[in-house]
Design an enzyme around this catalytic site. Structure first.
Site, PDB file in Angstrom:
ATOM      1  N   ASP A   1      20.233   8.737 -31.273  1.00 51.53           N
ATOM      2  CA  ASP A   1      20.929   9.679 -32.476  1.00 51.53           C
ATOM      3  C   ASP A   1      20.637  11.129 -31.952  1.00 51.53           C
ATOM      4  OD1 ASP A   1      18.465   8.557 -32.780  1.00 51.53           O
ATOM      5  OD2 ASP A   1      18.525   8.981 -34.915  1.00 51.53           O
TER       6      ASP A   1
ATOM      7  N   TYR B   1      26.420  -7.021 -27.064  1.00 48.99           N
ATOM      8  CA  TYR B   1      27.656  -7.568 -26.649  1.00 48.99           C
ATOM      9  C   TYR B   1      27.641  -9.049 -26.186  1.00 48.99           C
ATOM     10  CZ  TYR B   1      29.825  -2.930 -27.079  1.00 48.99           C
ATOM     11  OH  TYR B   1      30.144  -1.837 -27.579  1.00 48.99           O
TER      12      TYR B   1
END
Ligand code: NAI
Length: 331
Positions: free
Chosen positions: A203, A123
């Site tokens: 994940d 970001y």
């Protein structure tokens, strides 16, 4: 009376801001408000997404209640949210997802708090066009930023009497960047022998969250995973309309719903203001106004339990203003 700054935002922003301010007033929260229009309309009229006076107000008051702002995708200006987090170093994004018995979901017993690092990772927005078909994006992980968010997660666990902190990462592939985050987590965990600590790959966490979310307590992770995984946790408790957040720095604090400006339902008076209202409760608690926060939380629980006042996202038919007025009636 504590003075706070309020940003009205775009899309459903003005509707949910109106609802929340009226409820705060009805709850007799000892606050004074400086309210500003920010976002696209402000930009089109005056050439700045956030007027200087709004920045100045937040700088002086140090506490901001901010409703969502639209970010154009792909081009144009940088996300205002990212700008605010960087400018005021609001490094700790805390997102509590707790089941509410009045909202039916497959999981009645979720109670997960996500600690998302808010200032770095992908970001930082550093992207480089290498050639017409190749772009590189920079991921930044530093000891300083990782240390403070991980420490905050353990401190919160201790203060709130919670049992476990889980570090979420992808250090099996991103061995250096996420590897650093994970190694700092392990160092800090040793200083908190009273709190269980473990780590999981992002994940796998997503799969486990939808299979057996009850195993998680506090999650701490870098920025991008935190953004995605916390939206997932909102789905576990009934959707984006129910997930509040605080963005804390050393000097400034900003409180906002996790959801965006929801342009698809803007202006229809059907937005659910609960996430923003709970963000306001987090703000009251931050300011030490526990009683006003508790009063509002109780009223929300009561109204959600009466299904006739639920907004459409929760399967009901009430409008934003009907829901707001029902809460005010309980107060
Ligand atoms: P979104 O969160 O605005 O909407 C996703 C879906 O959830 C939509 O179907 C919407 O109707 C629904 N929804 C969201 N909040 C709701 C509420 N309170 N009550 C009922 N339904 C609700 O995400 P989307 O559509 O991806 O983003 C729209 C804009 O918001 C974009 O410009 C995005 O950049 C911006 N955004 C701003 C944020 C902020 O200011 N903190 C955070 C996330 C997105």
């Amino acid at each position: 009376m504590k003075k706070i700054t309020v940003f009205k935002g775009d899309g459903i922003g003005p509707e949910i801001t109106d609802a929340v301010l009226k409820i705060l007033e009805a709850a007799k929260a000892p606050l004074e408000y400086e309210v500003f229009r920010v976002g696209l309309d402000e930009y089109e009229e005056n050439g700045a997404l956030i007027p200087e006076a709004a920045f100045a107000s937040f700088e002086a008051n140090k506490v901001l209640l901010k409703s969502p702002i639209t970010t154009p995708i792909g081009k144009g200006f940088r996300s205002l949210n990212v700008t605010l987090r960087e400018k005021y170093d609001l490094y700790a994004n805390i997102r509590p997802a707790k089941s509410n018995t009045a909202v039916v979901t497959p999981f009645p017993d979720v109670d997960i708090v996500t600690f998302r690092e808010n200032t770095e990772d992908l970001y930082v927005g550093v992207e480089e066009q290498i050639d017409a078909d190749t772009v590189h994006a920079t991921k930044i992980i530093t000891r300083r930023a990782s240390t403070r968010i991980i420490t905050d997660a353990f401190e919160y666990a201790r203060a709130q009497g919670r049992k476990k902190v889980t570090c979420v990462h992808k250090a099996n592939i991103l061995k250096k960047s996420d590897g650093l985050f994970l190694s700092i987590f392990k160092e800090i965990a040793e200083k908190y022998p009273d709190i269980q600590a473990d780590d999981r790959i992002v994940d796998a966490v997503c799969m486990q969250l939808v299979m057996k979310p009850q195993q998680f307590d506090i999650l701490v992770m870098p920025n991008l995973y935190g953004d995605i995984v916390s939206d997932l946790t909102s789905g576990l408790i009934g959707g984006l309309g129910l997930l509040p957040s605080s963005n804390l720095g050393r000097d400034h604090a900003m409180f906002e719903a996790v959801h965006g400006s929801a342009p698809d339902i803007a202006g229809k008076n059907i937005a659910n203001p609960t996430a923003f209202l709970w963000s306001a409760c987090m703000m009251l608690e931050y300011l030490g106004e526990m009683e006003a926060a508790a009063r509002i939380r109780r009223a929300v629980d009561q109204v959600l339990a009466e299904s006739e006042h639920k907004t459409p996202d929760l399967g009901g038919r009430a409008t934003t203003t009907e829901y707001r007025d029902a809460i005010i009636a309980h107060l």
